[in-house]
Enzyme design. Sequence first.
Site, short mmCIF file in Angstrom:
data_model
loop_
_atom_site.label_atom_id
_atom_site.label_comp_id
_atom_site.label_asym_id
_atom_site.label_seq_id
_atom_site.Cartn_x
_atom_site.Cartn_y
_atom_site.Cartn_z
N HIS A 183 6.51 -1.62 -0.93
CA HIS A 183 6.15 -1.75 -2.25
C HIS A 183 7.02 -2.63 -3.02
O HIS A 183 8.37 -2.64 -2.60
CB HIS A 183 6.21 -0.24 -2.74
CG HIS A 183 5.29 0.77 -2.13
ND1 HIS A 183 5.48 1.07 -1.06
CD2 HIS A 183 3.88 1.09 -2.29
CE1 HIS A 183 4.49 2.12 -0.77
NE2 HIS A 183 3.53 2.00 -1.65
N ASP A 223 2.80 -3.38 -1.79
CA ASP A 223 1.77 -2.86 -2.70
C ASP A 223 2.43 -2.54 -4.19
O ASP A 223 3.67 -2.59 -4.40
CB ASP A 223 1.24 -1.46 -2.30
CG ASP A 223 0.33 -1.61 -0.95
OD1 ASP A 223 0.25 -2.67 -0.54
OD2 ASP A 223 -0.31 -0.61 -0.54
#
Length: 278
Positions: free
Chosen positions: A246, A101
């Site tokens: 991430h 992400d």
Amino acid sequence: MKKDQPLHGRRSMFRIAACLGAAAVGGLLVSERAETPGRTRTAGPVAGPSAAAAPPKATSYRLRPMTAFAPPVLRRAKPPVRRRPLLEVPDAGRAMVLTFDDGPDPRYTPDILAVLREHEVRAMFFVCGEMATDNRDLLREMAADGHVVGNHTWSHPLIPTLPPSRIRDQLGRTSEVIEKTLGEAPLWYRAPYGAWNRHSFEIGADLGMEPLGWTVDTLDWMRPGTSSIVRRVLRGAAPGVIVLSHDAGGNRSQSVSALRRYLPELLEDGYRITVPRR
């Protein structure tokens, strides 16, 4: 995410074929791609004035293609409005999904792509529009490697605090950047912080996207150490699991290092790293 953030602030109608002659029957043709969203394509070339002349004899007329009335290829049907995000990949066998992400970030995303490429696996990248618009080359690299590019809003806001118009703007602008860059709109989206609400489900579905959550949170955004991230992934590994990591939003060097360690272990343990299909 454009900037590094601290812990708590991070994140028709069908066209009817004309009836030409007593024996001709029209039909509809709907074509969808297996893994990417269908795009509306224009119909075949419209016949000119000469085509309006008296038709040939019926025997040969039935053999001619109906170019003037070729049916359009329709857009993929909108998904249902969910009440909760999808949290696993069903009926995928011994498979797992890796997701990243907040990017793309030129400091960390290229290294993550390199590791995935080395092991010939595909993953999902939920990108923020403000990051994607400045790093379109990385979007193209993701797509070229077969990864799925999803929507993670424009600026990583807390969705439940926004009115519906702002939610649509956050998702719509990001989908537009992805579509203009890759030629196809995203099929998946994820709410920042995993904070969904009814409006986000409705708007996401209206934009043609399914909501995807996760089942294993690496907590890499807390920078707990590479070994801690590796342990979380390996302990949580199971068929259908979706792993959250991430590639932006802060220092993600630990995320990169951890991926280098746990990915080969997952593969050696018989897991297949895949992406969901629609």
